[in-house]
Scaffold this active site. Structure first.
Site, PDB file in Angstrom:
ATOM      1  N   TYR A 137       0.814  -1.221   0.000  1.00  0.00           N
ATOM      2  CA  TYR A 137       0.000   0.000   0.000  1.00  0.00           C
ATOM      3  C   TYR A 137       0.844   1.267   0.000  1.00  0.00           C
ATOM      4  CZ  TYR A 137      -4.106  -2.900   0.984  1.00  0.00           C
ATOM      5  OH  TYR A 137      -5.114  -3.825   0.917  1.00  0.00           O
ATOM      6  N   LYS A 192       5.170 -14.356   3.208  1.00  0.00           N
ATOM      7  CA  LYS A 192       5.397 -15.265   2.084  1.00  0.00           C
ATOM      8  C   LYS A 192       6.906 -15.369   1.881  1.00  0.00           C
ATOM      9  CE  LYS A 192       3.435 -17.964  -0.945  1.00  0.00           C
ATOM     10  NZ  LYS A 192       2.859 -19.231  -0.482  1.00  0.00           N
ATOM     11  N   ASP A 224      -0.924 -18.022   2.595  1.00  0.00           N
ATOM     12  CA  ASP A 224      -1.901 -18.938   2.019  1.00  0.00           C
ATOM     13  C   ASP A 224      -2.309 -20.004   3.035  1.00  0.00           C
ATOM     14  OD1 ASP A 224       0.788 -19.622   1.749  1.00  0.00           O
ATOM     15  OD2 ASP A 224       0.468 -20.893   0.005  1.00  0.00           O
ATOM     16  N   ASP A 248      -4.383  -6.855   5.933  1.00  0.00           N
ATOM     17  CA  ASP A 248      -5.709  -6.392   5.520  1.00  0.00           C
ATOM     18  C   ASP A 248      -6.592  -7.575   5.152  1.00  0.00           C
ATOM     19  OD1 ASP A 248      -7.805  -4.798   4.724  1.00  0.00           O
ATOM     20  OD2 ASP A 248      -6.779  -3.917   3.008  1.00  0.00           O
ATOM     21  N   ASP A 252     -10.045  -9.443   7.480  1.00  0.00           N
ATOM     22  CA  ASP A 252     -11.434  -9.618   7.059  1.00  0.00           C
ATOM     23  C   ASP A 252     -11.852 -11.081   7.151  1.00  0.00           C
ATOM     24  OD1 ASP A 252     -11.372  -6.933   6.611  1.00  0.00           O
ATOM     25  OD2 ASP A 252     -11.996  -7.026   4.514  1.00  0.00           O
TER      26      ASP A 252
END
Length: 362
Positions: A137, A192, A224, A248, A252
């Site tokens: 971001y 990752k 993942d 982020d 959620d």
């Protein structure tokens, strides 16, 4: 002592859930402890003036003790590059005030059914700490679109940014009760690192910071795999720390396991400033209909009290935060005023009144 609270209602249901939270905070502490200053900002304000965050609003936020924000964003209100205007309000505050730690508690509340059928309140209770100023971001507004044929954005991870968010996560774990499964204080690094050097660097710096916290167990998960673990074994987690984008996304997912965004509070914290808002959007389709669920913003208000109490050594505020959360839990547990998204009939006003009534009993 009194505290100045910069208050931005924003768009859609933002004004409704913000006003509900201010009502409860005033009832908890009286009108002379928290001084709310209502300020302009958001997509609607941008439509009128061309500014999503006026300079005077930013200045007031910088000078306040804390910031309470409803929600921002309206359909179709975008910049020329297609990105949403509403997001820019808290992004500008995030970068302008160096709010480097995004804190998302994931807690299954009493009276709320998890889609994970084997879990009950008390078995899902962890916090995701998302690095808030770097990562992918950091490229917002600075990416490259070349001849309408190729686009690229850069992933930015610095030692300073990673060190401070990793330290924040470890210190937070020390203050908590540990993971529900085994009571262990544990910080899980989500990355990752097996594919990208930037994430391997993120993990390495987190490891270096954790040396100072030998009472905190270290844990790791690729992002993942984390999407599986948060569904299969959410009780294992205490604090999870992640880069901006990954944090982020998994925040959620975590919210979905405890009932959805309507019960998901958040805080964006720096060394001097804190912004508190529900993690949901502005939901303009139900704005003005008294259909909003105020729980996420109410819980964000409780987080604000805790943060102020810690920074100013004010026991009044920590006790008020505890009463605030308990009142919400009691209302949900009783089941008489269930928000509509949980199959009940209570809108924003009715649920808020029930919380106020519960506070009057304690």
């Amino acid at each position: 002592m009194s505290y100045r609270i910069a208050t931005i209602a924003g768009d859609g249901i933002g004004p409704e859930v913000t006003e509900a939270t201010v009502r409860v905070l005033d009832a908890l502490l009286g009108p002379d402890v928290l001084m709310f200053e209502w300020l302009d900002g958001g997509a609607g304000h941008y439509q009128k003036t061309g500014e999503v965050l006026p300079a005077e609003t930013l200045a007031a936020c910088r000078d306040s003790h804390a910031i309470l924000h409803g929600a921002a964003g309206l359909p179709g209100v975008t910049y020329d590059d297609g990105t949403e205007v509403g997001n820019d309000l808290h992004l500008k505050l995030r970068f302008g005030l160096d709010l480097y730690a995004n804190v998302r508690p994931i807690r299954l509340l009493p009276g709320v059914e998890s889609p994970l059928r084997h879990h009950q309140p008390g078995t899902i209770d962890y916090v995701i700490v998302r690095e808030n100023t770097e990562g992918l971001y950091a490229s917002r507004g600075a990416g490259v679109v070349l001849r309408d044929e190729m686009a690229s954005d850069s992933l930015v991870i610095t030692r300073k940014g990673t060190e401070r968010v990793a330290r924040f996560a470890c210190e937070l774990s020390r203050r908590r009760q540990g993971a529900p499964r085994d009571g262990k204080h544990r910080v899980t690094v989500c990355d990752k690192a097996n594919i990208l050097r930037s994430y391997a660097f993120f993990r390495r710096v987190c490891d270096q910071v954790s040396v100072d916290f030998d009472d905190i167990e270290r844990d790791y998960a690729y992002v993942d795999a984390m999407t599986v673990h948060l569904v299969k074994r959410p009780d294992f987690y205490d604090v999870i720390v992640a880069e901006n984008l990954f944090g982020d996304i998994i925040s959620d997912l975590g919210a979905a396991t405890v009932g959805g965004m309507g019960v998901s509070p958040s805080a964006e914290l720096g060394d001097r400033h804190g912004l508190f808002q529900g993690a949901h959007g502005s939901a303009p389709d139900i704005a003005g209909q008294d259909a909003a669920n105020p729980i996420a913003t109410l819980l964000s208000g409780a987080m604000m009290l805790e943060w102020l109490a810690s920074g100013h050594h004010d026991e009044r505020l920590s006790l008020a935060a505890e009463r605030f959360r308990l009142a919400i839990d009691k209302v949900l547990e009783a089941g008489l005023h269930r928000p509509r998204e949980f199959g009940g009939q209570a809108g924003c006003r009715v649920f808020t009144e029930a919380v106020l009534d519960q506070l009057g009993r304690t």
